[in-house]
Design a protein around this motif. Structure first.
Motif, PDB file in Angstrom:
ATOM      1  N   GLY A  79      39.222  56.871  52.599  1.00  0.00           N
ATOM      2  CA  GLY A  79      38.883  56.912  54.009  1.00  0.00           C
ATOM      3  C   GLY A  79      38.439  55.537  54.462  1.00  0.00           C
ATOM      4  O   GLY A  79      38.287  54.620  53.644  1.00  0.00           O
ATOM      5  N   ASP A  80      38.226  55.365  55.762  1.00  0.00           N
ATOM      6  CA  ASP A  80      37.821  54.044  56.238  1.00  0.00           C
ATOM      7  C   ASP A  80      36.428  53.683  55.744  1.00  0.00           C
ATOM      8  O   ASP A  80      36.145  52.506  55.464  1.00  0.00           O
ATOM      9  CB  ASP A  80      37.883  53.969  57.768  1.00  0.00           C
ATOM     10  CG  ASP A  80      37.089  55.072  58.437  1.00  0.00           C
ATOM     11  OD1 ASP A  80      37.496  56.235  58.342  1.00  0.00           O
ATOM     12  OD2 ASP A  80      36.063  54.770  59.075  1.00  0.00           O
ATOM     13  N   GLY A  81      35.534  54.669  55.605  1.00  0.00           N
ATOM     14  CA  GLY A  81      34.202  54.370  55.086  1.00  0.00           C
ATOM     15  C   GLY A  81      34.259  53.902  53.648  1.00  0.00           C
ATOM     16  O   GLY A  81      33.687  52.864  53.287  1.00  0.00           O
ATOM     17  N   GLY A  82      34.955  54.629  52.797  1.00  0.00           N
ATOM     18  CA  GLY A  82      35.086  54.235  51.405  1.00  0.00           C
ATOM     19  C   GLY A  82      35.861  52.951  51.222  1.00  0.00           C
ATOM     20  O   GLY A  82      35.595  52.176  50.300  1.00  0.00           O
ATOM     21  N   ALA A  83      36.829  52.707  52.116  1.00  0.00           N
ATOM     22  CA  ALA A  83      37.629  51.480  52.015  1.00  0.00           C
ATOM     23  C   ALA A  83      36.763  50.236  52.132  1.00  0.00           C
ATOM     24  O   ALA A  83      37.030  49.211  51.484  1.00  0.00           O
ATOM     25  CB  ALA A  83      38.718  51.471  53.084  1.00  0.00           C
ATOM     26  N   MET A  84      35.711  50.302  52.950  1.00  0.00           N
ATOM     27  CA  MET A  84      34.867  49.134  53.135  1.00  0.00           C
ATOM     28  C   MET A  84      34.084  48.782  51.876  1.00  0.00           C
ATOM     29  O   MET A  84      33.641  47.648  51.712  1.00  0.00           O
ATOM     30  CB  MET A  84      33.913  49.354  54.309  1.00  0.00           C
ATOM     31  CG  MET A  84      34.608  49.407  55.666  1.00  0.00           C
ATOM     32  SD  MET A  84      35.611  47.931  56.012  1.00  0.00           S
ATOM     33  CE  MET A  84      34.346  46.665  56.078  1.00  0.00           C
ATOM     34  N   TYR A  85      33.901  49.741  50.967  1.00  0.00           N
ATOM     35  CA  TYR A  85      33.235  49.445  49.696  1.00  0.00           C
ATOM     36  C   TYR A  85      34.093  48.531  48.815  1.00  0.00           C
ATOM     37  O   TYR A  85      33.566  47.807  47.972  1.00  0.00           O
ATOM     38  CB  TYR A  85      32.959  50.742  48.937  1.00  0.00           C
ATOM     39  CG  TYR A  85      31.732  51.495  49.366  1.00  0.00           C
ATOM     40  CD1 TYR A  85      30.628  51.631  48.519  1.00  0.00           C
ATOM     41  CD2 TYR A  85      31.657  52.100  50.614  1.00  0.00           C
ATOM     42  CE1 TYR A  85      29.505  52.338  48.906  1.00  0.00           C
ATOM     43  CE2 TYR A  85      30.535  52.812  51.011  1.00  0.00           C
ATOM     44  CZ  TYR A  85      29.460  52.928  50.148  1.00  0.00           C
ATOM     45  OH  TYR A  85      28.348  53.629  50.539  1.00  0.00           O
ATOM     46  N   SER A  86      35.395  48.624  48.968  1.00  0.00           N
ATOM     47  CA  SER A  86      36.274  47.897  48.047  1.00  0.00           C
ATOM     48  C   SER A  86      37.236  46.965  48.766  1.00  0.00           C
ATOM     49  O   SER A  86      38.198  46.487  48.165  1.00  0.00           O
ATOM     50  CB  SER A  86      37.057  48.897  47.186  1.00  0.00           C
ATOM     51  OG  SER A  86      37.579  49.958  47.942  1.00  0.00           O
ATOM     52  N   ILE A  87      36.972  46.672  50.037  1.00  0.00           N
ATOM     53  CA  ILE A  87      37.904  45.880  50.829  1.00  0.00           C
ATOM     54  C   ILE A  87      38.101  44.475  50.263  1.00  0.00           C
ATOM     55  O   ILE A  87      39.183  43.890  50.377  1.00  0.00           O
ATOM     56  CB  ILE A  87      37.440  45.806  52.309  1.00  0.00           C
ATOM     57  CG1 ILE A  87      38.596  45.411  53.224  1.00  0.00           C
ATOM     58  CG2 ILE A  87      36.234  44.900  52.479  1.00  0.00           C
ATOM     59  CD1 ILE A  87      39.610  46.493  53.433  1.00  0.00           C
ATOM     60  N   ALA A  88      37.062  43.938  49.605  1.00  0.00           N
ATOM     61  CA  ALA A  88      37.180  42.591  49.044  1.00  0.00           C
ATOM     62  C   ALA A  88      38.245  42.519  47.962  1.00  0.00           C
ATOM     63  O   ALA A  88      38.757  41.425  47.666  1.00  0.00           O
ATOM     64  CB  ALA A  88      35.829  42.135  48.478  1.00  0.00           C
ATOM     65  N   GLU A  89      38.580  43.664  47.363  1.00  0.00           N
ATOM     66  CA  GLU A  89      39.559  43.640  46.277  1.00  0.00           C
ATOM     67  C   GLU A  89      40.992  43.462  46.763  1.00  0.00           C
ATOM     68  O   GLU A  89      41.915  43.371  45.945  1.00  0.00           O
ATOM     69  CB  GLU A  89      39.427  44.898  45.428  1.00  0.00           C
ATOM     70  CG  GLU A  89      38.037  45.102  44.832  1.00  0.00           C
ATOM     71  CD  GLU A  89      37.448  43.856  44.182  1.00  0.00           C
ATOM     72  OE1 GLU A  89      38.194  43.115  43.502  1.00  0.00           O
ATOM     73  OE2 GLU A  89      36.245  43.613  44.362  1.00  0.00           O
ATOM     74  N   PHE A 131      42.315  47.235  59.880  1.00  0.00           N
ATOM     75  CA  PHE A 131      42.679  47.176  58.463  1.00  0.00           C
ATOM     76  C   PHE A 131      44.042  46.534  58.244  1.00  0.00           C
ATOM     77  O   PHE A 131      44.253  45.824  57.246  1.00  0.00           O
ATOM     78  CB  PHE A 131      42.659  48.582  57.852  1.00  0.00           C
ATOM     79  CG  PHE A 131      41.287  49.156  57.647  1.00  0.00           C
ATOM     80  CD1 PHE A 131      40.470  48.687  56.635  1.00  0.00           C
ATOM     81  CD2 PHE A 131      40.814  50.165  58.468  1.00  0.00           C
ATOM     82  CE1 PHE A 131      39.201  49.219  56.433  1.00  0.00           C
ATOM     83  CE2 PHE A 131      39.552  50.704  58.288  1.00  0.00           C
ATOM     84  CZ  PHE A 131      38.736  50.232  57.269  1.00  0.00           C
ATOM     85  N   VAL A 132      44.969  46.772  59.151  1.00  0.00           N
ATOM     86  CA  VAL A 132      46.297  46.187  59.003  1.00  0.00           C
ATOM     87  C   VAL A 132      46.220  44.665  59.117  1.00  0.00           C
ATOM     88  O   VAL A 132      46.757  43.935  58.269  1.00  0.00           O
ATOM     89  CB  VAL A 132      47.262  46.776  60.050  1.00  0.00           C
ATOM     90  CG1 VAL A 132      48.575  46.002  60.064  1.00  0.00           C
ATOM     91  CG2 VAL A 132      47.517  48.255  59.763  1.00  0.00           C
ATOM     92  N   ALA A 133      45.546  44.181  60.139  1.00  0.00           N
ATOM     93  CA  ALA A 133      45.415  42.731  60.315  1.00  0.00           C
ATOM     94  C   ALA A 133      44.632  42.101  59.172  1.00  0.00           C
ATOM     95  O   ALA A 133      44.961  41.000  58.703  1.00  0.00           O
ATOM     96  CB  ALA A 133      44.739  42.429  61.654  1.00  0.00           C
ATOM     97  N   LEU A 134      43.594  42.788  58.723  1.00  0.00           N
ATOM     98  CA  LEU A 134      42.784  42.252  57.627  1.00  0.00           C
ATOM     99  C   LEU A 134      43.605  42.145  56.353  1.00  0.00           C
ATOM    100  O   LEU A 134      43.551  41.123  55.649  1.00  0.00           O
ATOM    101  CB  LEU A 134      41.558  43.134  57.408  1.00  0.00           C
ATOM    102  CG  LEU A 134      40.573  42.675  56.332  1.00  0.00           C
ATOM    103  CD1 LEU A 134      40.038  41.290  56.632  1.00  0.00           C
ATOM    104  CD2 LEU A 134      39.424  43.677  56.205  1.00  0.00           C
ATOM    105  N   ALA A 135      44.358  43.169  56.034  1.00  0.00           N
ATOM    106  CA  ALA A 135      45.197  43.106  54.835  1.00  0.00           C
ATOM    107  C   ALA A 135      46.214  41.973  54.936  1.00  0.00           C
ATOM    108  O   ALA A 135      46.427  41.223  53.968  1.00  0.00           O
ATOM    109  CB  ALA A 135      45.912  44.442  54.631  1.00  0.00           C
ATOM    110  N   ARG A 136      46.814  41.826  56.106  1.00  0.00           N
ATOM    111  CA  ARG A 136      47.797  40.752  56.269  1.00  0.00           C
ATOM    112  C   ARG A 136      47.161  39.386  56.143  1.00  0.00           C
ATOM    113  O   ARG A 136      47.810  38.425  55.706  1.00  0.00           O
ATOM    114  CB  ARG A 136      48.494  40.909  57.623  1.00  0.00           C
ATOM    115  CG  ARG A 136      49.440  42.108  57.673  1.00  0.00           C
ATOM    116  CD  ARG A 136      49.988  42.351  59.065  1.00  0.00           C
ATOM    117  NE  ARG A 136      50.918  43.486  59.086  1.00  0.00           N
ATOM    118  CZ  ARG A 136      51.371  44.073  60.180  1.00  0.00           C
ATOM    119  NH1 ARG A 136      50.967  43.628  61.388  1.00  0.00           N
ATOM    120  NH2 ARG A 136      52.194  45.091  60.110  1.00  0.00           N
ATOM    121  N   SER A 137      45.892  39.258  56.510  1.00  0.00           N
ATOM    122  CA  SER A 137      45.213  37.961  56.376  1.00  0.00           C
ATOM    123  C   SER A 137      45.061  37.553  54.916  1.00  0.00           C
ATOM    124  O   SER A 137      44.900  36.379  54.609  1.00  0.00           O
ATOM    125  CB  SER A 137      43.845  38.014  57.056  1.00  0.00           C
ATOM    126  OG  SER A 137      42.905  38.754  56.302  1.00  0.00           O
TER     127      SER A 137
END
Length: 577
Positions: A472-482, A527-533
């Motif tokens: 989910g978007d909440g859980g994704a923020m825990y591991s977004i740096a990966e 999330f889409v823009a962040l991943a592309r960055s």
């Protein structure tokens, strides 16, 4: 998070040679770090997870003189989730390097999941120099009063090495214990000065390892076999201990077929018996129909499960017959329900019970006399249960959720390892997902957020096969740096993020309990823009076309993110009925 560099590095300067002599500083003298890495190679390790830190630099410097592949995460908790996912996907021990203090402590939440679920990890963490051990307050960087004590709640064992000569045996023992049933993390601390000091320990080229087997006691096997042989309505509950046990699945299938007993899988046991096996009653463990099947067994054989909160349908399960419980963890036996407890590895116990069963005639089908094509009694019971669950779901307005599960199952190849966060889609998958020839993994052991993506990307690196993570978007923020880790290592991982604007399951719980939700709504990135960055391919999708989008990522190399803005809901609970 511990930092890779620091302005104060006395132990390194003491071992680097005379000031003003750069050539001497570059000349390597074999040290404790080399002994660690040599021992790991002798044990057959090829991947190590972690983040460099000042006290652990001796470990990381030694890696460059080895064939080990280091996978660098961005947060230590995610390093531990990565080692966990690697171990689940490869069947090998996951090895984790941590630095002292903040680095070691940050990993503890993820280690709780590995400990609760029974995943073999070897955690090697640095320590302050030996003069700082024992609770003294010397003001050393990262110093804790008792770092070892901090790890004891989430590991099978902890040890502190004080001399380089102790390293090979300590690591081999921890390696073996991590794999002995019940498997789990082991923790070894090595002070910075031990890692950096020159050593005369001969180069390590072998490792002596003995993994203990947990055999069942003969009299308990005899009693279990007698109970099952005399049962008219036996049922098997297969937990994660069956999946983790070498040969457990084959032993389960053999016994189930010998008894003609339907098999219910727990969340952790999903895949212990194939869903397309006639005796499989699937894993709708939170459904009252399943609870009643388990309750009405005259003998229920529960293997590799504590029959805990979720498996017992929130402790509404009330067995009417005899319970036989097999588990490699003795504290599980009888902890929730009384019964015949057998402390043993699942495969060894199931095989021993099957060996003791007398030959029995084929049971007639419920509907009449048996024929070559007629389903067995156990198969009919399993089929009726699954039909009853489907009918209950069909009576609810759950088309989006059922459609999502079906579309993802069609999109994802049958042999893929899938990893699910604690999120509404993940809770659906606990019951609805058929792992087919792949494997299902979630963080149901301890219930922490952020497991899916770091575990899936490490599994992809270790197995060389694309994996799927769902958050989910909440859980994704825990591991977004990966995302940086996925890009750096070019991992073939697909990350599906269901973005409902907050902690969706908590929103649902609080609204149901209190009439409104508090602190569940979240600001989040694009999330889409962040991943592309990060240079990661990313797609925005919908519930209508997410299956097609996910399927496309399996035809492309490298990491990919798929974002679906959607608010899902759970099926109606049955434990309150």
């Amino acid at each position: 998070m511990s930092q890779p560099t620091s302005p104060a590095r006395p132990p390194l300067s003491e071992t680097a040679g005379a000031a003003g002599a750069p050539d001497a500083a570059l000349e390597h003298v074999r040290n404790g770090g080399d002994v660690v890495v040599e021992t790991l190679e002798a044990l057959g390790v090829d991947h190590v997870f972690g983040i460099p830190g000042q006290h652990a630099l001796g470990l990381f410097d030694a890696i460059r003189r080895s064939d080990l592949e280091f996978v660098s995460s961005r947060v230590e908790n995610n390093s531990a989730f990565g080692a966990d996912g690697y171990a689940r996907a490869t069947g090998e021990v996951g090895v984790l390097f941590l630095s002292t203090g903040p680095g070691a402590l940050t990993a503890l939440g993820a280690l709780q999941e590995a400990y609760a679920t029974g995943v073999p990890l070897l955690v090697i963490t640095s320590q302050v120099p030996r003069r700082g051990l024992g609770g003294t307050r010397k003001g050393l960087l990262h110093q804790l009063d008792d770092q070892q004590q901090s790890a004891r709640n989430v590991t099978k064992s902890t040890a502190v090495i004080r001399e380089a000569v102790q390293i090979p045996s300590a690591l081999a023992d921890a390696w073996a214990l991590a794999q002995a049933a019940p498997a789990g993390p082991t923790w070894v601390e090595i002070p910075e000065d031990v890692l950096l000091e020159a050593t005369d320990v001969p180069p390590v080229s072998s490792a002596v390892v003995s993994i203990a087997e947990r055999m069942p006691r003969a009299e308990l096997v005899d009693e279990a076999a007698a109970l099952l042989a005399g049962a008219h309505n036996p049922v098997i509950l297969a937990g994660g201990g069956v999946r983790r046990s070498q040969g457990g699945r084959a032993a389960l299938r053999r016994l189930a077929e010998a008894l003609d007993a339907p098999v219910v899988s727990t969340v952790g046991g999903k895949g212990a018996i194939a869903f397309d096996h006639p005796l499989s009653a699937a894993s709708w463990i939170e459904d009252r129909h399943t609870t009643e099947l388990l309750e009405q067994a005259d003998v229920l054989l529960a293997v590799g499960t504590a029959i805990g909160e979720v498996t017992s349908n929130y402790f509404t399960f009330a067995p009417e017959g005899r319970l036989i419980q097999v588990d490699a963890e003795p504290r599980v036996l009888g902890s929730n329900y009384p019964g015949l407890g057998i402390h043993a590895d699942a495969a060894l116990a199931l095989s021993a019970i099957a060996d003791r069963l007398p030959a029995r005639p084929t049971r007639p089908a419920v509907s009449g006399q048996p024929s070559a094509d007629a389903p067995s009694r156990g198969a009919e019971i399993a089929a009726r249960l699954r039909a009853a669950v489907e009918a209950r779901l069909a009576a609810q307005d759950l088309a989006p959720e059922l459609g999502l599960m079906a579309d993802l199952r069609t999109a994802v190849p049958a042999d893929v390892h899938t990893f699910w966060d604690m999120t509404i889609s993940g809770y659906w998958a606990w019951s609805a997902w058929d792992p087919q020839q792949g494997e299902f993994h979630s963080a149901q052991g301890s219930g922490g957020l952020g497991f899916a993506f770091p575990a899936a990307l490490a599994a992809a690196i270790g197995s060389g096969r694309r994996t799927l993570a769902v958050s989910g978007d909440g859980g994704a923020m825990y591991s977004i740096a990966e995302l940086a880790t996925a890009r750096q290592h070019d991992a073939d991982v697909t990350w599906l993020i269901i973005d409902d604007g907050g902690y969706g399951i908590l929103r649902e719980y609080m609204t149901g309990a209190f009439g409104q939700a508090t602190a569940t709504e979240l600001a989040r990135p694009d999330f889409v823009a962040l991943a592309r960055s990060f240079g990661v391919t990313a797609h925005e999708s919908t519930l209508e076309d997410v299956g097609e989008t996910v399927a496309r990522t399996f035809a492309e190399p490298g990491p990919a993110v798929v974002v679906v803005p959607a608010v899902l809901r759970m099926f109606a609970p049955t434990h309150q009925q």
